[in-house]
Design a protein around this motif. Structure first.
Motif, short mmCIF file in Angstrom:
data_model
loop_
_atom_site.label_atom_id
_atom_site.label_comp_id
_atom_site.label_asym_id
_atom_site.label_seq_id
_atom_site.Cartn_x
_atom_site.Cartn_y
_atom_site.Cartn_z
N PRO A 175 -33.26 35.03 53.13
CA PRO A 175 -32.72 33.89 52.38
C PRO A 175 -31.48 34.29 51.58
O PRO A 175 -31.40 35.41 51.06
N VAL A 176 -30.54 33.35 51.47
CA VAL A 176 -29.32 33.56 50.69
C VAL A 176 -29.19 32.43 49.67
O VAL A 176 -29.31 31.26 50.02
N LEU A 177 -28.96 32.82 48.41
CA LEU A 177 -28.72 31.86 47.33
C LEU A 177 -27.30 32.06 46.82
O LEU A 177 -26.82 33.19 46.73
N GLU A 178 -26.64 30.94 46.48
CA GLU A 178 -25.25 31.02 46.01
C GLU A 178 -25.06 30.12 44.79
O GLU A 178 -25.10 28.90 44.93
N PRO A 179 -24.81 30.69 43.60
CA PRO A 179 -24.57 29.85 42.43
C PRO A 179 -23.18 29.25 42.43
O PRO A 179 -22.24 29.81 43.01
N SER A 180 -23.04 28.10 41.76
CA SER A 180 -21.74 27.44 41.61
C SER A 180 -21.14 27.63 40.24
O SER A 180 -20.01 27.24 40.00
N SER A 181 -21.91 28.18 39.30
CA SER A 181 -21.40 28.36 37.94
C SER A 181 -22.10 29.55 37.29
O SER A 181 -23.11 30.05 37.80
N VAL A 182 -21.56 29.95 36.14
CA VAL A 182 -22.15 31.06 35.39
C VAL A 182 -23.57 30.71 34.96
O VAL A 182 -24.51 31.50 35.11
N ALA A 183 -23.74 29.48 34.43
CA ALA A 183 -25.06 29.07 33.95
C ALA A 183 -26.06 29.05 35.11
O ALA A 183 -27.21 29.49 34.96
N GLU A 184 -25.61 28.57 36.25
CA GLU A 184 -26.52 28.49 37.39
C GLU A 184 -26.85 29.90 37.92
O GLU A 184 -27.96 30.14 38.41
N ALA A 185 -25.90 30.81 37.80
CA ALA A 185 -26.16 32.18 38.25
C ALA A 185 -27.35 32.76 37.51
O ALA A 185 -28.22 33.42 38.09
N LYS A 186 -27.40 32.50 36.20
CA LYS A 186 -28.54 33.00 35.41
C LYS A 186 -29.84 32.34 35.86
O LYS A 186 -30.86 33.00 36.04
#
Lengths: 618, 196
Positions: free
Chosen positions: A139-150
């Motif tokens: 599985p691969v996850l990709e955040p769109s923002s700093v907050a979402e990365a956390k």
């Protein structure tokens, strides 16, 4: 107390993307972390390295990314939540472990961070590591923002445990190096000790076992696809017949563009944050509701290919576009205006680009290329190699580190650079295939990382090469991270071993090994000349601490130098060394005493002996 | 809130990242949405550091060519280099004390004429505020406070959705205690310089 250990759920904090990822790991109760440093991932590790000194988290700088992943995989398969972070090209190094680890899976959560670098701000290529998800089945996850990365990191750990597979968290530089406000969640107590339960028919990948494990991996991919379709990270917004599918930072640019173009009432967006496997059922429903679809993604047409394949299988014939000459490029980073312009063009909306002023009359601003620092010992070594090989036709394979900059004039030392460790392997190939002399360069950390097998190869296959190991006692380029040669006592850290390069090289069977102090030019030139004349494999270790590192350790005590009236303006100092401490005033060369570190290399180069130490700093 | 886009350019070591951090912390204190990004590549080795700060309702953390509302340059030739980020609507604030690139220092490049720099920027943008911020920083007692001098000038324009007092508070609570006094003085000197 480290800032990332603030235990105040609900508090808002300004964080760098990489700090947010480290915090997310702490909120997931990460107990084990391993890495090899590499921009743009380095601050994730730096923060965890610091946090580990205050908590039960185990952290290590491993010798390379493959080792880091193996170490983390063992911890996770012993029941300890583990994270492993690296830059995108580091995943190539770890790929051998990664591909079969996907068969074996994991017991406790294992998250692998791949920090991709579109535009190559600090990398040798801009490969798109989403394909590693497809290649490995993970599985691969990709955040769109700093907050979402956390937020995504604890989700990634849970997902990993749900599927019993490692999960890849794929970022880009623009996430890693952006700063925004994040809401702190609760910290989770790490569980640092596990137990490995033997299970050879799941862990020992002989062919008969792997044939079964591959079946299980395919089943896991199917389970992951179902989770991808219901994941909160694959969500739809808006309504209407114009469809946009986007991921990562492209989502931010898309949201801004839709608002700026005032097409909210006509546009629906599918944001993909769980990008392998792609959410088939969700995509089918989205495509069915659209007249035409634009895929907005930096890098390769990874989603575009998947979306088109699903449309074909579902018998949907709507236009789906993404990478094309008149739409998006596969090159470099996107930016908000570019995304806005392409969206306007694709959907046929009148839109004028911002009026950039006519800059044709602006004179060319002199560039500020990165240069080796004042007092950098690499400059001295490069100069010594140049002098020692004068008159010879020499190829200089080089490697990844500060010293890669040596390829620039006036030193011009660096002819072939592709990846970590390649200076040793490629050296043998050049020596075998040409009649040219080969003198290659590698740094200490890169030598430990992946230079050793190439050197062993040269010894075994009797290549005629000279390898210069630029041992500046740290991993300088990425911010002075430890490597196996570093004296950890100097950092007030105990519990570490230390590996001395010279006996190691001798033990590999290299017959001619010398260690030089590069600031002593005369002796260095003589030692290098002797090494180059040696038939077979010779190694010269240029041992001198990185000046920035020495300064940070308060070990830099050299007195600044000055140019005296004896100067006859030969300018060998500027033309042959190019140290940034020099400057011209009128026609006269001077040394900036605030920049000069007192390495005295220029004083040895000056034909008039006009460069002398200052008595005291003015 | 309508987005306000600010670009800060500097040479490595001039304190661009701290200046950006102060503004980000001030925005957090005032509950103003803020997103920032930085490009620092190999700045420690003499390169250019560029920060983008987007205040208000926007998701992007970078700023396209021609879309900066304000450009703050810590070094005159770097301000000129970043003109592609500006438009006729942009306000530019620049330090006028040059830090010539190494190539120029050793006679292998030509530094643009300072008067030409200001004339070009004035002709192509809405407004230019140019002064010797290094001199003001020295007057504040620490040349390293040049970044804060320029923040003072920036706040004087009232283009940011931040009050000067909020930025002062961020300086007081978010910069190193030993430098707070010099930094606050630097901020006020920059604030005055922009008023002249």
């Amino acid at each position: 107390m480290h800032k990332l250990l603030t235990d105040q759920p609900g508090q808002r904090m300004l964080m760098l993307g990489n700090e947010a990822i480290a915090r997310g790991a702490l909120e997931a109760g990460v107990a084990f972390a391993a890495t090899y440093p590499g921009t743009p991932s380095s601050e994730i590790s730096l923060n965890l390295f610091q946090v580990a000194r205050e908590t039960e988290l185990y952290f290590e700088y491993s010798t390379n990314e493959k080792v880091a992943l193996e170490v983390a995989a063992a911890a996770a398969n012993s029941g300890v939540r583990a994270m492993c972070m690296m830059k995108h090209v580091g995943v190539n190094v770890a790929a051998d472990a990664l591909m079969t680890l996907a068969y074996v899976g994991t017991r406790a959560g294992l998250v692998i961070v791949s920090a991709d670098d579109p535009f190559m701000f600090s990398s040798q290529n801009e490969q798109d590591n989403r394909y590693y998800g497809k290649l490995s089945g993970l599985p691969v996850l990709e955040p769109s923002s700093v907050a979402e990365a956390k937020e995504m990191v604890p989700y990634a750990f849970d997902l990993s445990e749900q599927l019993n597979e490692p999960v890849i968290l794929r970022t880009t530089t623009r996430i890693n190096h952006s700063t925004a406000v994040v809401d702190l969640g609760a910290l989770k107590q790490p569980q640092p000790r596990g137990h490995f339960d033997k299970d050879p028919f799941n862990f020992v990948t002989v062919p008969a076992v792997s044939r079964q494990l591959h079946v299980r991996l395919l089943e896991n991919i199917a389970r992951a696809e179902a989770l991808s379709t219901t994941s909160p990270y694959n969500f739809e917004t808006g309504e209407g017949g114009w469809g946009i599918i986007c991921n990562g930072v492209s989502y931010a640019y898309t949201v801004d563009a839709i608002r700026d173009l005032e097409i909210e009432d006509r546009t629906r967006v599918l944001r993909i944050g769980f990008s392998h496997p792609m959410p088939r059922n969700q995509l089918k429903a989205f495509l069915t509701a659209c007249e035409k679809v634009l895929v907005v993604e930096e890098g390769e047409p990874y989603m575009e290919e998947a979306v088109k394949a699903i449309a074909q299988e579902e018998g949907l014939t709507l236009p789906i576009r993404g990478k094309a000459d008149e739409l998006f490029s596969r090159l470099y980073e996107f930016d908000p205006a570019m995304v806005r312009q392409v969206i306007a063009h694709f959907f046929g909306i009148q839109h004028d680009l911002p009026a950039v002023p006519d800059l044709s009359d602006v004179p060319e601003v002199p560039p500020r290329p990165p240069t080796l620092c004042a007092g950098c010992s690499h400059r001295a070594t490069f100069y010594a190699v140049k002098k020692a090989t004068e008159g010879l036709d020499v190829i200089h394979p080089s490697d990844i580190g500060c010293y890669t900059l040596g390829f620039l004039p006036p030193l011009s030392m660096g002819d072939f650079v592709i990846c970590m460790g390649a200076s040793t392997g490629s050296a043998g190939g050049f020596a075998q295939a040409t009649d040219q002399k080969v003198v290659s360069f590698i740094g200490d950390s890169t030598f430990f990382h992946s230079g050793i097998p190439g050197l062993i190869n040269a010894v075994f296959n009797r290549h005629n090469i000279t390898l210069i190991i630029l041992d500046n006692r740290t991993t300088a380029m990425t911010g002075h991270q430890p490597n196996p040669g570093v004296d950890m006592n100097e950092l007030n850290l105990d519990g570490y071993g230390q590996i001395d390069i010279e006996p190691l090289v001798k033990a590999l069977g290299v017959a001619h090994v010398t260690t030089i102090k590069p600031y002593n030019l005369k002796k260095s030139i003589a030692a290098i000349r002797e090494a180059v004349q040696f038939e077979g494999v010779s190694v010269v270790i240029a041992k001198e601490k990185c000046t920035l590192y020495a300064k940070a350790l308060k070990q830099l005590h050299g007195k600044a130098f000055q140019i005296t009236t004896r100067c006859r303006n030969h300018r060998d100092c500027i033309n042959d060394l190019g140290c940034p401490a020099f400057f011209l005033e009128g026609d006269q060369v001077h040394i900036d005493p605030d920049i000069c570190t007192g390495c005295a290399v220029c004083a040895q180069v000056c034909p008039e002996h006009a460069i002398t130490p200052l008595k005291a700093k003015p | 809130m309508k987005p306000m886009r600010l670009i800060i350019v500097a040479v490595g070591g001039q304190g661009n990242l701290l200046a950006s951090k102060v503004l980000g912390e001030a925005a957090l204190m005032a509950d103003i949405p803020v997103r920032m990004s930085e490009i620092h590549g190999m700045a420690q080795r003499g390169g250019v550091v560029e920060s983008a700060l987007v205040f208000g309702d926007a998701q992007s953390t970078i700023i396209s060519d021609g879309e900066a509302d304000v450009l703050v340059g810590f070094e005159p030739s770097e301000t000129l280099r970043a003109l592609n980020k500006c438009s006729a609507r942009t306000t530019v604030i620049t330090n006028m004390a040059p830090l010539p690139p190494f190539t120029v220092a050793i006679g292998k490049g030509i530094y643009p004429d300072l008067e030409n720099i200001t004339a070009l920027i004035e002709a192509k943008t809405h407004r230019l505020i140019a002064f010797d911020a290094a001199e003001q920083a020295r007057a504040a007692g620490n040349i390293m406070s040049l970044n804060i001098v320029l923040l003072g000038a920036l706040c004087r324009t009232e283009l940011l959705p931040l009050k000067a007092d909020t930025v002062r508070e961020a300086i007081r609570t978010r910069t190193k205690q030993a430098f707070v006094e010099a930094n606050l003085k630097a901020f006020d000197l920059g604030f005055q310089a922009a008023a002249d």
